[in-house]
Design a protein around this motif. Structure first.
Motif, PDB file in Angstrom:
ATOM      1  N   ILE A  92       0.858  -1.181   0.000  1.00 36.27           N
ATOM      2  CA  ILE A  92       0.000   0.000   0.000  1.00 36.27           C
ATOM      3  C   ILE A  92       0.894   1.231   0.000  1.00 36.27           C
ATOM      4  N   ALA A  93       0.732   2.070  -1.018  1.00 39.84           N
ATOM      5  CA  ALA A  93       1.500   3.303  -1.142  1.00 39.84           C
ATOM      6  C   ALA A  93       0.561   4.405  -1.611  1.00 39.84           C
ATOM      7  N   GLU A  94       0.541   5.493  -0.842  1.00 40.73           N
ATOM      8  CA  GLU A  94      -0.361   6.605  -1.116  1.00 40.73           C
ATOM      9  C   GLU A  94      -1.797   6.081  -1.213  1.00 40.73           C
ATOM     10  N   ASP A  95      -2.453   6.256  -2.358  1.00 41.51           N
ATOM     11  CA  ASP A  95      -3.862   5.869  -2.473  1.00 41.51           C
ATOM     12  C   ASP A  95      -4.052   4.658  -3.376  1.00 41.51           C
ATOM     13  N   SER A  96      -3.097   3.738  -3.366  1.00 40.66           N
ATOM     14  CA  SER A  96      -3.197   2.554  -4.207  1.00 40.66           C
ATOM     15  C   SER A  96      -2.679   1.322  -3.478  1.00 40.66           C
ATOM     16  N   ILE A  97      -3.223   0.174  -3.865  1.00 39.54           N
ATOM     17  CA  ILE A  97      -2.728  -1.123  -3.414  1.00 39.54           C
ATOM     18  C   ILE A  97      -2.128  -1.822  -4.630  1.00 39.54           C
ATOM     19  N   TYR A  98      -0.860  -2.228  -4.519  1.00 36.59           N
ATOM     20  CA  TYR A  98      -0.167  -2.884  -5.614  1.00 36.59           C
ATOM     21  C   TYR A  98      -0.056  -4.372  -5.314  1.00 36.59           C
ATOM     22  N   GLY A  99      -0.528  -5.193  -6.266  1.00 33.85           N
ATOM     23  CA  GLY A  99      -0.498  -6.638  -6.102  1.00 33.85           C
ATOM     24  C   GLY A  99       0.765  -7.237  -6.685  1.00 33.85           C
ATOM     25  N   PRO A 100       1.069  -8.485  -6.315  1.00 31.97           N
ATOM     26  CA  PRO A 100       2.278  -9.148  -6.826  1.00 31.97           C
ATOM     27  C   PRO A 100       2.228  -9.409  -8.323  1.00 31.97           C
ATOM     28  N   ASP A 101       1.024  -9.371  -8.915  1.00 34.37           N
ATOM     29  CA  ASP A 101       0.890  -9.590 -10.357  1.00 34.37           C
ATOM     30  C   ASP A 101       0.937  -8.290 -11.152  1.00 34.37           C
ATOM     31  N   GLY A 102       1.238  -7.166 -10.445  1.00 36.88           N
ATOM     32  CA  GLY A 102       1.299  -5.877 -11.118  1.00 36.88           C
ATOM     33  C   GLY A 102      -0.014  -5.126 -11.149  1.00 36.88           C
ATOM     34  N   SER A 103      -1.068  -5.712 -10.596  1.00 37.50           N
ATOM     35  CA  SER A 103      -2.373  -5.049 -10.569  1.00 37.50           C
ATOM     36  C   SER A 103      -2.373  -3.897  -9.569  1.00 37.50           C
ATOM     37  N   THR A 104      -3.269  -2.943  -9.792  1.00 39.92           N
ATOM     38  CA  THR A 104      -3.408  -1.782  -8.912  1.00 39.92           C
ATOM     39  C   THR A 104      -4.868  -1.606  -8.525  1.00 39.92           C
ATOM     40  N   ILE A 105      -5.119  -1.453  -7.232  1.00 43.78           N
ATOM     41  CA  ILE A 105      -6.470  -1.240  -6.724  1.00 43.78           C
ATOM     42  C   ILE A 105      -6.511   0.119  -6.039  1.00 43.78           C
ATOM     43  N   PRO A 106      -7.423   1.015  -6.451  1.00 38.89           N
ATOM     44  CA  PRO A 106      -7.461   2.345  -5.847  1.00 38.89           C
ATOM     45  C   PRO A 106      -8.113   2.332  -4.455  1.00 38.89           C
ATOM     46  N   ILE A 107      -7.535   3.110  -3.551  1.00 36.09           N
ATOM     47  CA  ILE A 107      -8.134   3.355  -2.235  1.00 36.09           C
ATOM     48  C   ILE A 107      -8.937   4.635  -2.348  1.00 36.09           C
ATOM     49  N   ILE A 108     -10.243   4.565  -2.064  1.00 37.58           N
ATOM     50  CA  ILE A 108     -11.105   5.722  -2.295  1.00 37.58           C
ATOM     51  C   ILE A 108     -11.468   6.481  -1.024  1.00 37.58           C
ATOM     52  N   ASP A 109     -11.209   5.878   0.139  1.00 38.88           N
ATOM     53  CA  ASP A 109     -11.528   6.576   1.386  1.00 38.88           C
ATOM     54  C   ASP A 109     -10.816   5.896   2.552  1.00 38.88           C
ATOM     55  N   ARG A 110     -10.579   6.651   3.618  1.00 34.02           N
ATOM     56  CA  ARG A 110      -9.964   6.134   4.833  1.00 34.02           C
ATOM     57  C   ARG A 110     -10.619   6.764   6.048  1.00 34.02           C
ATOM     58  N   VAL A 111     -10.770   5.998   7.103  1.00 34.51           N
ATOM     59  CA  VAL A 111     -11.132   6.474   8.427  1.00 34.51           C
ATOM     60  C   VAL A 111     -10.143   5.805   9.385  1.00 34.51           C
ATOM     61  N   PRO A 112     -10.078   6.228  10.650  1.00 34.88           N
ATOM     62  CA  PRO A 112      -9.063   5.652  11.542  1.00 34.88           C
ATOM     63  C   PRO A 112      -9.071   4.134  11.648  1.00 34.88           C
ATOM     64  N   ASP A 113     -10.247   3.500  11.563  1.00 36.43           N
ATOM     65  CA  ASP A 113     -10.304   2.049  11.754  1.00 36.43           C
ATOM     66  C   ASP A 113     -10.735   1.288  10.509  1.00 36.43           C
ATOM     67  N   ALA A 114     -10.609   1.892   9.326  1.00 39.86           N
ATOM     68  CA  ALA A 114     -10.999   1.188   8.095  1.00 39.86           C
ATOM     69  C   ALA A 114     -10.471   1.924   6.882  1.00 39.86           C
ATOM     70  N   LEU A 115     -10.316   1.174   5.790  1.00 36.01           N
ATOM     71  CA  LEU A 115     -10.050   1.792   4.499  1.00 36.01           C
ATOM     72  C   LEU A 115     -10.985   1.167   3.477  1.00 36.01           C
ATOM     73  N   PHE A 116     -11.269   1.918   2.431  1.00 39.55           N
ATOM     74  CA  PHE A 116     -12.250   1.507   1.436  1.00 39.55           C
ATOM     75  C   PHE A 116     -11.607   1.522   0.059  1.00 39.55           C
ATOM     76  N   ILE A 117     -11.867   0.464  -0.704  1.00 32.85           N
ATOM     77  CA  ILE A 117     -11.283   0.331  -2.030  1.00 32.85           C
ATOM     78  C   ILE A 117     -12.389   0.176  -3.065  1.00 32.85           C
ATOM     79  N   LEU A 118     -12.020   0.414  -4.311  1.00 38.94           N
ATOM     80  CA  LEU A 118     -12.923   0.155  -5.429  1.00 38.94           C
ATOM     81  C   LEU A 118     -12.425  -1.101  -6.123  1.00 38.94           C
ATOM     82  N   PHE A 119     -13.201  -2.183  -5.990  1.00 43.67           N
ATOM     83  CA  PHE A 119     -12.763  -3.472  -6.518  1.00 43.67           C
ATOM     84  C   PHE A 119     -13.906  -4.123  -7.275  1.00 43.67           C
ATOM     85  N   LEU A 120     -13.670  -4.453  -8.558  1.00 41.08           N
ATOM     86  CA  LEU A 120     -14.683  -5.055  -9.428  1.00 41.08           C
ATOM     87  C   LEU A 120     -15.954  -4.211  -9.467  1.00 41.08           C
ATOM     88  N   GLY A 121     -15.751  -2.892  -9.495  1.00 43.59           N
ATOM     89  CA  GLY A 121     -16.865  -1.966  -9.625  1.00 43.59           C
ATOM     90  C   GLY A 121     -17.652  -1.711  -8.360  1.00 43.59           C
TER      91      GLY A 121
END
Length: 256
Positions: free
Chosen positions: A126-155
């Motif tokens: 996890i770097a900045e607002d993205s999650i990088y997978g071992p296969d080179g895929s990138t998943i955007p992080i769209i929101d954060r709160v102290p006890d959770a983070l939210f991603i956009l995955f498969l729409g």
């Protein structure tokens, strides 16, 4: 204590909660969430504490309950000893034993390497607002709160519960923070994502330095003068070229 309709009632303070003898509970809401998030020790940034409400979760899984708190102070009991901390002028928790905790931003709190505890055991970064997978895929992080983070995955918007050391996803997958590279498999999986992290860090450092320089000159970063000035930086100041940062010396400036 208070008197209500001829009856005396007593309450015990536990953290941000007043527990009354009739079962009623009062919550000082502003105080309850004032310290929520990830805190690192100033003397050892690898040592982290996660605060959620009246609970402090340590890196090793230890749990400490907050016994008293306000919006600017906090107290905990460790055996027969009570420790007290106050927020200092820098927003840090200064403890009475000399320890100082620094609160990580929502982005910083989750950045780093995370390993799935599932059967695949893949490692993610996890770097900045993205999650990088071992296969080179990138998943955007769209929101954060102290006890959770939210991603956009498969729409769809997906939630991952966060406690500083683990991320628990809605599908049941659990990621644990990687404190160090334990085996060669992690090295291979992280090769592509490490490059992404390096690029993100370089961009951040370069952007921060540019903002500092323009502030020293009294310029707004969006002004036409600031944009023109960024083309001719002072000696020794970083200049961005694509994804690279170059230290510009006087000779190179004159060549430009």
């Amino acid at each position: 204590r208070l008197h209500l309709e001829g009856t005396e009632h007593h309450a015990q303070l536990r953290g941000a909660h007043l527990l009354w003898d009739d079962g009623d509970v009062w919550i000082f809401q502003d105080s309850l969430t004032a310290f929520d998030g990830l805190w690192t020790h100033k003397q050892n940034s690898a040592c982290r504490e996660f605060i959620k409400g009246d609970t402090i979760l340590g890196l090793d899984g230890t749990v400490v309950e907050v016994c008293q708190r306000t919006t600017s102070s906090i107290s905990i009991s460790m055996g027969v000893t009570t420790h007290h901390a106050e927020l200092n002028a820098f927003g840090q928790l200064a403890w009475d034993d000399g320890d100082v905790w620094i609160k990580a931003s929502l982005r910083e709190a989750s950045e780093g390497r995370w390993k799935s505890l599932g059967d695949d055991g893949h490692t993610f970064l996890i770097a900045e607002d993205s999650i990088y997978g071992p296969d080179g895929s990138t998943i955007p992080i769209i929101d954060r709160v102290p006890d959770a983070l939210f991603i956009l995955f498969l729409g769809a918007r997906r939630r991952g519960g966060f406690n500083g050391s683990q991320i628990r996803w809605e599908n049941g997958d659990v990621w644990a923070r990687v404190e160090e590279r334990a085996d060669a498999k992690d090295e291979v999986e992280l090769e592509a994502s490490d490059q992404a992290l390096w690029i993100a860090q370089v961009r951040r450092v370069s952007h921060d330095r540019e903002e500092e320089m323009l502030e020293e000159l009294g310029l707004n970063i969006g002004s036409p003068l600031a944009q023109a000035s960024s083309l001719r930086l002072l000696p020794g100041v970083e200049r961005r070229r694509g994804n690279d940062v170059v230290i510009v010396g006087p000779s190179e400036q004159s060549a430009d």
